[in-house]
Design a protein around this motif. Structure first.
Motif, short mmCIF file in Angstrom:
data_model
loop_
_atom_site.label_atom_id
_atom_site.label_comp_id
_atom_site.label_asym_id
_atom_site.label_seq_id
_atom_site.Cartn_x
_atom_site.Cartn_y
_atom_site.Cartn_z
N GLY A 182 -27.97 -19.06 -60.38
CA GLY A 182 -28.10 -18.20 -59.21
C GLY A 182 -26.93 -18.24 -58.25
N VAL A 183 -25.91 -19.01 -58.57
CA VAL A 183 -24.76 -19.16 -57.67
C VAL A 183 -24.02 -17.82 -57.50
CG1 VAL A 183 -22.43 -20.19 -57.63
CG2 VAL A 183 -24.45 -21.63 -58.03
N VAL A 184 -23.50 -17.59 -56.31
CA VAL A 184 -22.78 -16.35 -56.02
C VAL A 184 -21.46 -16.30 -56.80
CG1 VAL A 184 -21.69 -14.98 -54.20
CG2 VAL A 184 -23.80 -16.26 -53.72
N ILE A 185 -21.23 -15.18 -57.46
CA ILE A 185 -19.99 -15.02 -58.23
C ILE A 185 -19.37 -13.66 -57.95
CG2 ILE A 185 -20.46 -16.62 -60.14
CD1 ILE A 185 -21.70 -14.32 -61.69
N TRP A 186 -18.07 -13.58 -58.22
CA TRP A 186 -17.35 -12.32 -58.05
C TRP A 186 -16.67 -11.95 -59.36
CZ3 TRP A 186 -17.91 -15.93 -54.26
CH2 TRP A 186 -18.46 -15.48 -53.06
N ARG A 187 -16.57 -10.65 -59.59
CA ARG A 187 -15.95 -10.17 -60.81
C ARG A 187 -14.43 -10.25 -60.67
NH1 ARG A 187 -17.59 -9.84 -66.02
NH2 ARG A 187 -15.99 -8.67 -67.12
N THR A 228 -16.42 -18.19 -59.01
CA THR A 228 -17.25 -18.57 -57.87
C THR A 228 -16.43 -18.54 -56.58
OG1 THR A 228 -16.74 -20.88 -58.32
CG2 THR A 228 -18.82 -20.03 -59.20
N ALA A 229 -15.17 -18.11 -56.66
CA ALA A 229 -14.33 -18.01 -55.46
C ALA A 229 -14.00 -16.55 -55.17
CB ALA A 229 -13.05 -18.81 -55.65
N LEU A 230 -14.28 -16.14 -53.95
CA LEU A 230 -13.97 -14.76 -53.56
C LEU A 230 -12.47 -14.47 -53.72
CD1 LEU A 230 -14.68 -12.01 -52.28
CD2 LEU A 230 -14.61 -13.12 -50.03
N ALA A 231 -11.66 -15.51 -53.51
CA ALA A 231 -10.20 -15.33 -53.60
C ALA A 231 -9.77 -14.81 -54.97
CB ALA A 231 -9.50 -16.65 -53.29
N ASP A 232 -10.57 -15.10 -56.01
CA ASP A 232 -10.21 -14.68 -57.37
C ASP A 232 -10.67 -13.27 -57.68
OD1 ASP A 232 -9.30 -17.27 -57.73
OD2 ASP A 232 -11.16 -17.96 -58.68
N ALA A 233 -11.45 -12.66 -56.79
CA ALA A 233 -12.09 -11.38 -57.11
C ALA A 233 -11.06 -10.28 -57.31
CB ALA A 233 -13.05 -10.99 -55.99
N ALA A 234 -11.37 -9.37 -58.24
CA ALA A 234 -10.56 -8.17 -58.40
C ALA A 234 -10.92 -7.21 -57.27
CB ALA A 234 -10.86 -7.53 -59.75
N VAL A 235 -9.92 -6.74 -56.54
CA VAL A 235 -10.17 -5.84 -55.41
C VAL A 235 -9.90 -4.40 -55.86
CG1 VAL A 235 -9.51 -5.22 -53.06
CG2 VAL A 235 -9.58 -7.62 -53.75
N THR A 267 -5.27 -12.57 -47.93
CA THR A 267 -6.53 -13.30 -48.01
C THR A 267 -7.71 -12.31 -48.01
OG1 THR A 267 -5.51 -15.05 -46.73
CG2 THR A 267 -7.91 -15.12 -46.94
N ILE A 268 -8.63 -12.54 -48.93
CA ILE A 268 -9.82 -11.68 -49.01
C ILE A 268 -10.94 -12.33 -48.21
CG2 ILE A 268 -11.44 -10.52 -50.55
CD1 ILE A 268 -9.51 -11.07 -52.85
N SER A 269 -11.58 -11.56 -47.33
CA SER A 269 -12.76 -12.10 -46.65
C SER A 269 -13.88 -11.07 -46.71
CB SER A 269 -12.42 -12.46 -45.20
OG SER A 269 -11.91 -11.33 -44.54
N PRO A 270 -15.12 -11.55 -46.61
CA PRO A 270 -16.27 -10.67 -46.77
C PRO A 270 -16.32 -9.61 -45.67
CG PRO A 270 -16.97 -12.89 -46.15
CD PRO A 270 -15.52 -12.96 -46.42
N GLY A 271 -16.86 -8.43 -46.02
CA GLY A 271 -16.79 -7.28 -45.12
C GLY A 271 -18.03 -7.04 -44.29
N ASN A 272 -19.08 -7.82 -44.47
CA ASN A 272 -20.24 -7.66 -43.60
C ASN A 272 -20.99 -8.99 -43.50
OD1 ASN A 272 -22.03 -7.88 -45.84
ND2 ASN A 272 -21.85 -5.67 -46.23
N LEU A 273 -21.99 -9.02 -42.62
CA LEU A 273 -22.68 -10.28 -42.34
C LEU A 273 -23.35 -10.85 -43.57
CD1 LEU A 273 -23.70 -12.42 -40.34
CD2 LEU A 273 -25.68 -10.94 -39.92
N ILE A 317 -22.59 -14.45 -45.21
CA ILE A 317 -23.57 -15.52 -45.46
C ILE A 317 -23.55 -15.92 -46.93
CG2 ILE A 317 -26.06 -16.00 -45.52
CD1 ILE A 317 -26.25 -14.40 -42.87
N ARG A 318 -23.33 -14.96 -47.82
CA ARG A 318 -23.26 -15.31 -49.25
C ARG A 318 -22.04 -16.19 -49.53
NH1 ARG A 318 -22.60 -11.55 -52.95
NH2 ARG A 318 -23.93 -12.38 -54.60
N VAL A 319 -20.96 -15.92 -48.81
CA VAL A 319 -19.75 -16.74 -49.02
C VAL A 319 -19.88 -18.09 -48.31
CG1 VAL A 319 -17.28 -16.91 -48.53
CG2 VAL A 319 -18.25 -14.74 -49.31
N GLY A 320 -20.31 -18.05 -47.07
CA GLY A 320 -20.27 -19.25 -46.25
C GLY A 320 -21.55 -20.06 -46.24
#
Lengths: 177, 551, 103
Positions: free
Chosen positions: C25-30, C37-44, C80-86, C90-93
């Motif tokens: 169930g851990v948060v992941i990014w494509r 599991t790191a947003l920094a690795d996500a394809a934008v 640096t990639i950071s999440p775009g909404n609350l 919360i999913r990241v932090g």
């Protein structure tokens, strides 16, 4: 899609007839509810077993006058989450005394087999071959049943009362039918 | 306490075996997520923002100390060392791994606990009065009936794929502590003039997007027929409930769209067909279930023992006793509520260590029995009054004696956006801030009975519509805003609250609630006029004027 | 159920595809080739067609990930990639409240 009857995969002796297809001279067919209700005597007059495919939003009491002459009723689960046909099945079996084949069609998946069997279905048009192969094992997963239906399984309420009268009956109460 | 027998245990174990196979098939790709989702939901497993959540049924809110210890074990072994008690008398764990879930459920099965039907479109955990069996004014123990309903609805072959979820609650007292009027079916046990017992049946209550208070469709269904009657309601719903729109699929919408008269007619027609059949409850069946409930061997004790008089000098003890201790039907005993609402805490959360402490105290002082209240507190139902001072000291040391039961800081709250994937806004931080604002026990006592309910979205798990003050989180262009309602109530006089005015942003909610409370203190006719009574007398206007005058 | 790919895809700015990992169930990014599991690795992605392709690749992995969807992100000057909404913050932090210490 494999057909399961009496716990095993069998060949289907019925042909499902499309609404625009003419009735063949012989052989068992399944016709739509609309087609059957328009001319029931014509269909029942054929010298072959007849099945009707009944939608899950139509009252099954319409079928009551014909039940003794129907060889098969196919009820449908358009999605496995749509449970209306469970009620239709119990009404046909338990209230109207239907004794012919009751076939589950549509999205028929492994984890619903036991519910369907308990509601009165005895034939299953199974979506996945692996599920069909697992049928017998799947319906044996449970040995304890609380809700009484027409399937003959002994419920916990009854098993306990029997056990109170005769201790050995608890074990008997756990056997499926 | 209900004694699970071999048959109950076999079923729970069979369920674990089945679920283990389902998880295996999911992880190997034999089952798609779409197929697996409804299977996991029927075992109480959701996927939340950060992890899987496991919801465990606590039928009619009764737990043994052994069960509580096992919950503590699961919290430590498979989760993050705590659990969250819910408004449905359940507990949920927010940090499970799917791969661990079969083992977690197997551990719980050892004490008869499970997640069966704690989610999904089936009949959910049956709830009741947390004072069942000990309330002085009760006709009989409603848990006997809740247990009958539980067994009847477990893995029901006809009603496991209903249009939507289905909640049943039962009470046996004139006072409604189980909020039965917001359930799909609420039943209240009555005794008629002939001395026979039967049930008043209410249908179509529920909160969410379209809140409704349940309507009475039959004032007295004889006890022998109650399962048949419930089956008739479920059957009508399964056939005619809407399946075209998720938001219109609950039975409340069917009752509303058909009209109560037509709906009742359908149910009664079906009831006539099945009455007296396999579901008829012969006296021996009811007696068999009743016999499985054991009651403590109470001592012969007098009320007001000397231990209480001696402890009365301790003001903290006395304040707690006035607040958290209620009458028991047996002389010399008392019912103790354990507040899970400490200042700054998460409403309903208990740590594994607290669970173990509570289990030990239950063994020592409450015949091993614990109850869960829908207000997200726990209850020790059978405490000898002479033990109250020593019990209080132990609870106080464990952070379980906040004297705020029924007061403004006894807040009901859903997990909100901190955990929940459906949520629009956070609930817990709002609750925590409010408990800090109203942390002074004297202030809270001055305000008197006042229920605040917080939901992080329209699904209303925090029952905001029926809070004396309801707070609903909404999303406004990516910002958290909160709608406030006043005057709701959950008891036998259940009504929905009225909207105060425009939603307010996150950081103003606590100020607004303080304004509302000050307005109430100014306007109440007497110290014993409850907040909700002032709102009923004056409407929301004076509150609205005060709150929005400066905003 | 309508597949997410059949729904109209509109993105207002830089976006990523996120889901929860099936087994825990851990948060992941494509990422360009899999999951992280790191947003920094996500394809934008920045246009709808790219988003559709990335979501399609994510949905194709029904065994590995649950419920993929497109989420907004903000890209700082340094990349640096950071999440775009609350919700995504919360999913990241993680939760915004203090959790009980494991005892």
């Amino acid at each position: 899609m494999p057909l399961v009857k009496r716990g095993t995969i069998v060949a289907d002796e019925f042909i499902a007839l499309a609404d625009d297809a003419p009735a063949p001279d012989k052989g068992a067919v399944i016709v739509s509810a609309a087609r059957f209700i328009a001319e029931p005597e014509v269909w029942l007059g054929r010298a072959a077993p007849l099945g009707v495919a009944w939608p899950n939003d139509r009252d099954v009491t319409e079928l009551v006058p014909y039940l003794s002459r129907l060889a098969l009723i196919a009820l449908v689960f358009p999605k496995f989450r749509d449970g209306r046909a469970y009620t239709q099945a119990r009404l046909l079996r338990e209230r109207h005394g239907y004794r012919g084949q009751l076939r589950a069609t549509g999205q028929v998946l492994r984890d619903q087999f036991l519910f369907m069997q308990r509601a009165g279905f005895d034939a299953f048009d199974v979506v996945k071959a692996s599920d069909a192969e697992a049928f017998a094992a799947t319906v044996a997963r449970y040995s304890v049943f609380y809700a009484p239906t027409g399937d003959g399984r002994i419920t916990v309420f009854r098993a306990r009362l029997m056990a109170a009268a005769r201790p050995a009956a608890v074990a008997a109460g756990r056997s499926g039918s | 306490m209900y004694a699970h027998d071999e048959l109950d245990r076999v079923l729970v174990n069979e369920r674990v075996t089945e679920f283990r196979d389902q998880v295996r098939r999911r992880l190997s790709g034999e089952l798609t997520e779409d197929e697996f989702k409804s299977l996991r939901l029927m075992n109480g497993i959701y996927l939340q923002l950060h992890a899987y959540m496991l919801r465990i049924a606590i039928p009619y809110g009764t737990l043994s100390s052994a069960q509580m210890r096992k919950l503590a074990y699961v919290a430590r072994r498979f989760d993050r060392g705590y659990g969250h008690f819910t408004t449905r008398q359940n507990i949920q764990f927010h940090w499970h791994k799917l791969a661990d879930l079969p083992d977690s459920l197997a551990a719980l099965a050892e004490v008869g606990l499970h997640g069966i039907q704690t989610s999904g479109n089936c009949v959910r955990n049956i709830t009741t009065d947390q004072l069942a069996g000990v309330a002085p004014d009760e006709i009989e123990d409603p848990r006997i009936w809740a247990e009958l309903f539980r067994q009847y609805t477990t893995l029901h072959p006809e009603f496991s794929f209903l249009p939507r979820k289905f909640k049943i609650a039962v009470i046996a007292t004139p006072q409604d502590r189980a909020a039965i009027k917001i359930h799909d079916i609420g039943v209240a046990l009555h005794r008629n003039a002939a001395g026979e017992t039967g049930f008043e049946v209410m249908v179509g209550g529920g909160l969410g997007r379209s809140p409704f208070i349940a309507k009475v469709i039959n004032p007295f269904v004889p006890r022998r027929d109650i399962l048949s009657y419930i089956e008739a309601v479920l059957r009508v719903y399964n056939q005619y409930g809407r399946r075209d729109n998720l938001f219109k699929a609950r039975i409340k919408i069917l009752v509303h769209e058909l009209g109560v008269a037509k709906f009742t007619e359908e149910v009664e027609a079906e009831f006539r067909q099945i009455r007296g059949g396999a579901l008829a409850l012969d006296d021996e069946v009811v007696a068999d279930i009743a016999a499985r409930f054991s009651y403590p061997a109470y001592e012969k004790l007098a009320d007001a023992p000397p231990e209480l008089a001696r402890a009365a000098n301790d003001e903290r003890f006395s304040a707690w006793r006035r607040n958290s201790v209620a009458r028991h039907k047996v002389p010399g005993y008392a019912v103790v509520t354990l507040s899970l609402k400490p200042t700054g805490g998460t409403p309903g959360d208990a740590t594994a260590a607290q669970m173990e402490t509570i289990a030990g105290l239950a063994d020592r002082y409450s015949f091993g029995e614990i109850r869960v209240a829908h207000e997200q507190n726990l209850v020790l139902p059978h405490v000898a009054q002479r033990d109250l001072p020593v019990l209080w000291r132990a609870l106080d040391a464990a952070g379980l004696a906040t004297p705020n039961v029924g007061l403004i800081s006894d807040i009901i709250s859903c997990p909100g956006l901190d955990y929940c994937s459906l949520s629009n806004a956070r609930s817990i931080p709002i609750a925590q801030e409010l408990t800090r604002r109203f942390a002074d026990p004297q202030l809270a006592t001055l305000i008197g009975r006042l229920h605040i309910n917080i939901s992080g979205c329209i699904n209303a798990c925090g029952h905001h519509h029926i809070g004396h003050i309801g707070i609903l989180g909404v999303d406004k262009n990516g910002e958290e805003f909160y709608q406030i309602t006043l005057g709701g109530r959950a008891d036998e006089g259940a009504v929905l609250g009225h909207l105060l005015g425009p939603a307010v942003p996150f950081d103003q909610v606590a100020d607004v609630i303080e304004d509302i409370v000050e307005t109430y203190l100014d306007l109440r006719q007497a110290p014993d006029e409850l907040f909700v009574q002032t709102v009923e007398r004056l409407g929301v206007t004076p509150f609205k004027e005060r709150v929005y005058a400066t905003r | 159920m309508t597949s997410p790919l059949q729904q109209k895809i509109k993105i207002a700015g830089p976006s990523v595809v996120t889901a929860n990992r099936t087994h825990d169930g851990v948060v992941i990014w494509r990422t360009a080739s899999g999951w992280s599991t790191a947003l920094a690795d996500a394809a934008v992605v920045r246009i709808a067609d790219e988003a559709r392709a990335l979501l399609g690749a994510a949905l194709a992995d029904d065994i590995g990930a649950v419920g993929p969807y497109i989420a907004p992100v903000e890209i700082a000057a340094d990349g640096t990639i950071s999440p775009g909404n609350l919700r995504e913050r919360i999913r990241v932090g993680g939760v915004t409240i203090t959790l009980p210490a494991m005892a």
